[in-house]
Design an enzyme around this catalytic site. Structure first.
Site, mmCIF file in Angstrom:
data_model
loop_
_atom_site.group_PDB
_atom_site.id
_atom_site.type_symbol
_atom_site.label_atom_id
_atom_site.label_comp_id
_atom_site.label_asym_id
_atom_site.label_seq_id
_atom_site.Cartn_x
_atom_site.Cartn_y
_atom_site.Cartn_z
ATOM 1 N N TYR A 15 36.547 44.501 38.454
ATOM 2 C CA TYR A 15 36.740 43.184 39.118
ATOM 3 C C TYR A 15 36.241 42.285 40.459
ATOM 4 O O TYR A 15 36.368 41.002 40.434
ATOM 5 C CB TYR A 15 38.319 43.147 39.334
ATOM 6 C CG TYR A 15 39.604 44.093 38.369
ATOM 7 C CD1 TYR A 15 40.382 43.129 37.638
ATOM 8 C CD2 TYR A 15 39.824 44.846 39.096
ATOM 9 C CE1 TYR A 15 40.823 44.077 36.994
ATOM 10 C CE2 TYR A 15 40.287 46.154 38.190
ATOM 11 C CZ TYR A 15 40.756 45.088 36.969
ATOM 12 O OH TYR A 15 41.868 45.980 36.696
ATOM 13 N N HIS A 20 39.120 35.451 38.879
ATOM 14 C CA HIS A 20 40.573 36.221 40.210
ATOM 15 C C HIS A 20 40.527 36.398 41.548
ATOM 16 O O HIS A 20 41.324 36.480 42.079
ATOM 17 C CB HIS A 20 41.206 37.525 39.719
ATOM 18 C CG HIS A 20 43.116 36.952 39.247
ATOM 19 N ND1 HIS A 20 43.427 35.889 38.990
ATOM 20 C CD2 HIS A 20 44.001 37.799 39.263
ATOM 21 C CE1 HIS A 20 44.546 36.015 39.336
ATOM 22 N NE2 HIS A 20 45.064 36.725 39.331
ATOM 23 N N TYR A 66 45.974 45.141 44.591
ATOM 24 C CA TYR A 66 46.149 44.787 43.516
ATOM 25 C C TYR A 66 47.108 43.804 43.565
ATOM 26 O O TYR A 66 48.108 43.000 44.549
ATOM 27 C CB TYR A 66 46.872 45.583 41.935
ATOM 28 C CG TYR A 66 46.099 46.257 41.474
ATOM 29 C CD1 TYR A 66 45.168 45.954 40.892
ATOM 30 C CD2 TYR A 66 46.044 47.705 42.020
ATOM 31 C CE1 TYR A 66 43.877 46.852 40.338
ATOM 32 C CE2 TYR A 66 45.203 48.796 41.424
ATOM 33 C CZ TYR A 66 44.178 48.144 40.658
ATOM 34 O OH TYR A 66 42.774 49.431 40.227
ATOM 35 N N ASN A 68 49.679 41.639 42.356
ATOM 36 C CA ASN A 68 50.066 41.134 42.642
ATOM 37 C C ASN A 68 51.511 41.697 43.681
ATOM 38 O O ASN A 68 52.974 41.873 43.752
ATOM 39 C CB ASN A 68 51.287 41.714 40.920
ATOM 40 C CG ASN A 68 51.199 41.359 40.282
ATOM 41 O OD1 ASN A 68 50.109 40.272 39.980
ATOM 42 N ND2 ASN A 68 51.011 41.870 38.622
ATOM 43 N N ASN A 114 50.823 34.772 41.115
ATOM 44 C CA ASN A 114 51.894 36.157 41.774
ATOM 45 C C ASN A 114 51.698 36.829 43.061
ATOM 46 O O ASN A 114 52.037 37.762 43.443
ATOM 47 C CB ASN A 114 51.999 37.641 40.337
ATOM 48 C CG ASN A 114 52.021 37.508 39.199
ATOM 49 O OD1 ASN A 114 53.609 36.244 38.767
ATOM 50 N ND2 ASN A 114 51.626 37.107 38.294
#
Length: 213
Positions: A15, A20, A66, A68, A114
């Site tokens: 990632y 993001h 993460y 969220n 989120n």
């Protein structure tokens, strides 16, 4: 005064370069500028650095929960060090701004993000500051989830990095509790690059820089 700078993203090398993770790019850049090193800290569920600026301790944080579940990390550190929501800046990617654009604001809704939703829920207060870094929108809502988890093209990444550099120039104002000035500085349009000078072929006459008499 901002005492806690939080960058949002997802952990793991897969990632690292995705859109993001723009918030992580921002805190990485600030850590380099301050010569601080983010280190794993289980107590705060993330990577944390304690830096001294203006003779006062401030913290950098990258939640490793993460996206969220980012609030678990932010709330744990804020409560331990007695940091109020208004002393927290959360930096995150923003679909509704183009790469190279940014917006600083305090409070408001999570606007579907989120990570912000969870931070707001865990703090029990929406009045933390947010710095939105533009990543652009794919144009179709159904493609958003895949879009944010892809790497941006090099031109977009360069625009985001340039935006990060400009925003870091305003951090000193945040440390001085002058958020209106920081906001004005961040929202100012970047200077346009100068056009390239014309290239003269070898042996060709050089055009005069001033009208001849």
């Amino acid at each position: 005064m901002i005492r806690l700078f939080v960058g949002l993203g997802n952990p793991g090398p897969e990632y690292e370069a995705t859109r993001h993770n723009a918030g992580f790019w921002w805190t990485d850049a600030l850590a380099r500028r301050w010569n601080c090193q983010l280190q794993p800290d289980r107590s705060y569920h993330g990577l944390m650095a304690r830096c001294t600026q203006r003779g006062t301790p401030v913290w950098l944080l990258q939640p490793m929960t993460y996206m969220n579940l980012s609030g678990k990390s932010v709330a744990a550190l804020a409560r331990f060090f007695k940091i109020e929501p208004a002393e927290i800046l959360v930096v995150h990617d923003e679909l509704d701004l183009l790469p190279g654009q940014m917006k600083l604001k305090q409070g408001g809704s999570a606007a579907g993000h989120n990570g912000l939703k969870d931070i707001q829920a865990q703090l029990g207060n929406p009045e933390f500051w947010r710095l939105r870094l533009g990543i652009g929108h794919p144009g179709v809502k159904a493609e958003v989830a895949a879009y944010v988890l892809r790497k941006p093209p090099s031109a977009e990444r360069e625009a985001i990095e340039a935006c990060i550099d400009r925003s870091l120039d305003a951090v000193d104002r945040m440390l001085g509790a002058d958020m209106p000035a920081a906001m004005m500085q961040m929202h100012a349009k970047p200077p346009r690059p100068k056009p390239p000078r014309p290239v003269t072929a070898p042996g060709a006459p050089v055009p005069p820089t001033e009208p001849s008499a």
